[in-house]
Design a protein around this motif. Sequence first.
Motif: not given
Lengths: 207, 341
Positions: A42-56, A124-137
């Motif tokens: 579960a944690m491996t899956m969460a980490a992999a998904t998190g990596f993809v989500m933040i990067s994308a 697709a609508k907000q700046g890099v900082g917001t998108a990064l915070a969103d991905g991490v959250g």
Amino acid sequence: MSNSQPTAQERFINGILPENPTYRQLLGMCPTLAVTGAMEPAMTMAAATGFVMISANVIISLIRGLLKPHLRILIFTLTIATFVTIADRFLAAYMYEMSKQLGSYIPLIIVNCIIISRCEICAAKQGVGTALADGVGMSLGFLLGLGSIATVREILGSGTWFGMAVLPEAWPDWGIMVLPPGAFLTLGLLLGLVNWLGNRKKSAGTP
Amino acid sequence: MTDSATTPDRAPALHVAPSPHLAQTAFHTRGMMIDVLVALAPVLLATLLVFRWHGVVQVGLCVLACVAAEAVLCLLMRKPIAVGDCSAAVTGVILGLSLPATAPWFVGVIASVVAIGLGKVVFGGLGYNLFNPAMVGRAFVMLSFAGYMGASAYVVTDSLDVLTQATPLTMAKQNAAAWAAGQIGPENMPEGLADIRQFWPLFLGTVNGSLGETSALAILAGGLFLCLRRVASWEIPLGMLVAGFLCAALAQWIKLTPLTALQFMISGSFLFGAFFIATDPVTSPLTPWGKFAFGAGIGVLTMLIRVLSGYPEGVMFAVLLMNGAVPLLNRWTIPRPLGAK
């Protein structure tokens, strides 16, 4: 446009509890049900998904000026697929056993609706900082969702947590908890608990 | 005028009230459940005679756990405590009777808590549950503790004589392949198989099995009482017996099982399921033809699971599967009102 959108801080907080992907949006149910039999996958899956989500999120946010409305979903998918391939190859190279255990669920991150919805709603609508915070959250929220379900299932089903024995030897393992029915039961009961706690807080707040 | 309105003994002769028009005020949940308990009395007696104190301990434990779970969960949900309607006690008895004699104490307790909690209270209490609570609890422990609930758990060597032999259906399952291949037949049967291919032990219940399922005689006595009292709908057991018999006869004919159709029907929990499990009024259809189809579906599925799957017995899964089809059966079999085209 941007003044009506939530700020980076709000995006980050929203992802963890108020808009938790598992318990509030009920997105990404496939990995939530399939890989939460124990904490480690579960944690491996969460980490992999998190990596993809933040990067994308970061990449989409950087190229958001170039997006054409009718082609944006295609660009989202291609971006996500790139990072999923990286995550998949990384796991196969460095965590071979885990990669075998998760099987097709790592490639299936590409169709995880949490990620594409974050690209559409935020990146697709907000700046890099917001998108990064969103991905991490959102990643932390997904981690919390998978972790809570996997904790219940692994402790009841195997008497262990991350492979460490937490219950006495005499504990009879509840085999059903590591089988698919256990995933549905645990998700349903935890969802009910979260809703109940949320309703109680709400009704306590209103006089 | 004012006088007659205030004195209660001068009520109007003609009562006008909206439906439901209850002719029998004694016919309520508690009365029904007590009828079920009365009908279960011969089965309990047979259990006591065959399994001695094992049966008393297991059933008593399940009843206590079910009633306690109902009381605690009702308190937690801030609902009136519904223990008085005896439905939790009935669930406990049926659940206890469906367990192996020597299952450890926690199997019965966990099954009871799951039966009442996940089987009934989460849906909103008695009358709202989709699946038979006792079978939900049993399925939970069956999938959790295969070692305590599977076919091998029924055989215990250092206990009562009846517990040392395999259950009839396990014996049938083990010999099915050789029977189908023609290696064994009515002339050259292995010893264990010859023992269970006899009518009277199966009918009276002196064979191994789940606590309440062994004695066909006791189940028929209790079940007929339930049908005559109209607590159980006779269409359900009828449908189940007819469909089950047809399937069993087919299985006997194409040699899928070494038992005859009649032996196949009265061994295992087929009869107990037909009269006591499938007839739960909450989780069975409302219409006469729906009830018949529901019973027939359980009969067919039970026989399919028995003959074609790895499990020796299939009543539990068959009942749960057909419970899921109940809304559909209700919709398909709405009776035509009088005079409608």
